[in-house]
Structures are given as structure tokens and as C-alpha cells.
Design a protein around this motif. Sequence first.
Motif, short mmCIF file in Angstrom:
data_model
loop_
_atom_site.label_atom_id
_atom_site.label_comp_id
_atom_site.label_asym_id
_atom_site.label_seq_id
_atom_site.Cartn_x
_atom_site.Cartn_y
_atom_site.Cartn_z
N ASP A 92 8.19 -20.39 -9.64
CA ASP A 92 9.48 -20.89 -9.16
C ASP A 92 10.60 -19.92 -9.51
O ASP A 92 11.58 -19.80 -8.78
N ASP A 93 10.46 -19.24 -10.65
CA ASP A 93 11.48 -18.28 -11.08
C ASP A 93 10.80 -16.96 -11.45
O ASP A 93 10.53 -16.67 -12.62
N PRO A 94 10.49 -16.12 -10.44
CA PRO A 94 9.76 -14.87 -10.67
C PRO A 94 10.44 -13.95 -11.69
O PRO A 94 9.76 -13.30 -12.49
N GLU A 95 11.76 -13.88 -11.66
CA GLU A 95 12.47 -12.98 -12.59
C GLU A 95 12.26 -13.41 -14.04
O GLU A 95 12.07 -12.57 -14.93
N ALA A 96 12.30 -14.71 -14.30
CA ALA A 96 12.09 -15.21 -15.67
C ALA A 96 10.67 -14.91 -16.13
O ALA A 96 10.44 -14.53 -17.29
#
Length: 258
Positions: A97-101
Motif C-alpha cells: 500500500d505504501d511502497p516508499e515506506a
Amino acid sequence: MRAKPSSRSTKQIKKKRVATAKPRPMIRCVIFDLDDTLYDCLGQRVRPAHRHAAEAMVAAGLKGSVDDVYHARLRAFHVDPMLRHIDAEVIKHFRADDPEAVSRAAHDAYFDCPVGKLTLFRGTLPLLHFLNKKGVRIFITTFGDVETQHAKVAALGLDHEPAIEKIYYADRAKRVTKESAFRQVQSETGFPSDQILVVGDRPMSEIRAAKSLGMHAVRLRRGEFASQHPVDDSERADHEIRNISEVRKLPFTFNSGA
């Protein structure tokens, strides 16, 4: 039938061979890389670090099991040992859901993986002691997070090994590079480049730096960068070996020259 050569002609042939034999370069100083040169970094550090990163990725929301993510990282690592695209490839495969994290968590976990117990290659200490007895001056250069590299050196017992004169820590900010460390060693010893030998595993790093300075270069072809090929002659070592103990068998004369 051919006539049997006389003992006189046989002696002349032997003398000619001795006269035309290439002289062995004298080595008065050896600079060793650390990771995958003096110990098995791939087995003892890299694989555990990938598992640590896999655990962090799953905890940060990557949709997969730790084992599956870990094996996916190893497959991606085989293709990209420089780690340029590994996190993105793994995230694309498993989704998040949050690739950067997830990517940040993987990066931090990989490079902050705790340094546990480490063991030198079987031939490392015998080689260091062999060179030391010959009067050869010995240095180590290592690249990476300085705090982590210090911990590795301590875990391997190299921080108090009397055969080693000094250890240089090249850092990611490039305040110290392999090449600048080699220059400092040469300045400290006062030896000409052709009396210094560099032993490492990475063509684009210590091998290139050694060749650019006119030093002899030996590549230990195993570990994390074993599949990496030299881009040109500037990254091509003078000799390739598979075991650290083979250094003493190379066509060099190891001597202090004193």
C-alpha cells in the motif's frame, strides 16, 4: 631416432631458461580488502542482512511471507549485486500500500543489520603471519558504514592482530575512498607502486584503484561480486585466485627489502 642431447647442451638449455625467466616482482607491502577477501561476507553478512530486510519489508506492509520475500531478494540480488533496483523489484512482485515506506524500511534494515559472530577464512591468519615473518607491511582497507565496518573488524579479531599495521575505513560519503587510502599507505611506507600488492574481490573498486596507481592487483573471485566482470583492462587484476591462501603461491617475492 633423435640424438640424445649431451649433458653440456642440457646445461646450456637450463642456463638459457634461467636467463630468460621473468623476474618475480618484490612485494614489500600488501593491502587487503576486508569483505569477501579475508572472510565470507556473502555467507556471514549479506544473506542475514537480506533476511533482516525481508522481515522489515513485511512489517512495513509488503504483502508476502518473510521466507518468500527473502528468497525473492536473493534472486534479485543475483541479478543486481549493487542493490540499485532490488527493493523496487521485490515490491513490484509482492505489492504494498505504501511502497516508499517499505523501500525505506528495507534499506535501513539491510544496512543496520547487527554484526554477530564472524569467522575469518581458514587461510587468512596463516597468510598474514607468513607475510609478517617476511617483513612485509600489511594494511587493510574496507568500505561501508564506518561504525558497521569497525564492528566487523572487532568481531573478526583483526583490531588487535599484531601483523596488521593499520586499517583504513572508506565511507559512503567518500571522505575516504579506496584510492585515497592506497595513496596514504604508499605515502606512509615510501614504497614505489610496483612494490605494493592489493588483494580484493571487486573489479570496479580496489582492483581499479590499484591498477590506476600502478600497484599489483590480485582478485579473490568468490562471494558477493564473484560474477562481476571487468569492464576493461583498468578493472582486470594481474592474477585471479579462489582461495586467500593462494596469494603466497603467486609469482611474487615477498620480502621487506631491508
